[in-house]
Design an enzyme around this catalytic site. Sequence first.
Site, mmCIF file in Angstrom:
data_model
loop_
_atom_site.group_PDB
_atom_site.id
_atom_site.type_symbol
_atom_site.label_atom_id
_atom_site.label_comp_id
_atom_site.label_asym_id
_atom_site.label_seq_id
_atom_site.Cartn_x
_atom_site.Cartn_y
_atom_site.Cartn_z
ATOM 1 N N GLY A 12 45.359 14.586 11.329
ATOM 2 C CA GLY A 12 45.158 13.815 10.099
ATOM 3 C C GLY A 12 46.019 14.218 8.919
ATOM 4 O O GLY A 12 45.649 13.964 7.773
ATOM 5 N N MET A 92 45.678 7.641 18.965
ATOM 6 C CA MET A 92 46.282 7.871 20.278
ATOM 7 C C MET A 92 45.987 6.780 21.314
ATOM 8 O O MET A 92 45.971 7.062 22.512
ATOM 9 C CB MET A 92 45.834 9.239 20.815
ATOM 10 C CG MET A 92 46.262 10.399 19.932
ATOM 11 S SD MET A 92 48.046 10.445 19.649
ATOM 12 C CE MET A 92 48.577 11.003 21.267
ATOM 13 N N HIS A 111 55.676 6.535 13.587
ATOM 14 C CA HIS A 111 56.103 7.137 14.853
ATOM 15 C C HIS A 111 57.162 8.200 14.563
ATOM 16 O O HIS A 111 58.074 7.962 13.767
ATOM 17 C CB HIS A 111 56.678 6.050 15.774
ATOM 18 C CG HIS A 111 57.107 6.593 17.099
ATOM 19 N ND1 HIS A 111 56.197 6.963 18.070
ATOM 20 C CD2 HIS A 111 58.330 6.866 17.596
ATOM 21 C CE1 HIS A 111 56.862 7.432 19.108
ATOM 22 N NE2 HIS A 111 58.149 7.385 18.847
#
Length: 208
Positions: A12, A92, A111
């Site tokens: 996080g 995920m 990403h």
Amino acid sequence: MINLGVLASGRGSNLQAIIDACEGGPLHGQARVAAVVSDNPEARALGRAARHGVPAVVVERRAHKGREAYEQAIVAALRERGVDLVCLAGYMRLVGRVLLEAFPGRVINIHPALLPSFPGLEAQRQALEHGAKVSGCTVHFVDEGTDSGPIILQRAVPVREDDDVDSLSARILEEEHRAYVEAIALHASGLLVVTGRRVHILGEGKEQ
Ligand code: GRF
């Protein structure tokens, strides 16, 4: 003021960067984190949400019969908090039709590579093993593919001779935190226009 819903499965740190930017940084007055959703009850992201008084909910995949029911539960949690923009931050799982149709053009992801190079898992390791001299991060709109949607912005970092996965990941992560906040600000200001695969940033290039 737009409401962000952040989906996070783990550490996080991108969530933290977004919360900090909303609280007293570049997103202040423009966006707030209205909900955090995690598929992982152990996610460190949940503690970060709690420390900032952000409502967080765990929606576990195994508690639902199929992906559609699972995503419907996520959509319900996001709608309940009036979420305008869904930000995947170390989430995920592949996102499916239910979530994308509930928030058309309003799901974005970060990403840790310069897409379309090195999509999927362990992007930093892929870049190192391929021998890339430059890598970085990409913020993009999400479609049903793996890291395949239209690119909003990218930041490059050098790959150094002595890098390992950890050192390269750390260098990229610093850029991720800045790039994600910047992309959210552009969206919140209504400056992103998508035509096909291209994301135009209104006003950009005018000064040239
Ligand atoms: C980041 O590298 C992000 O680009 C990738 O997963 C990682 C999540 O890190 N999608 P964190 O949970 O935000 O710290």
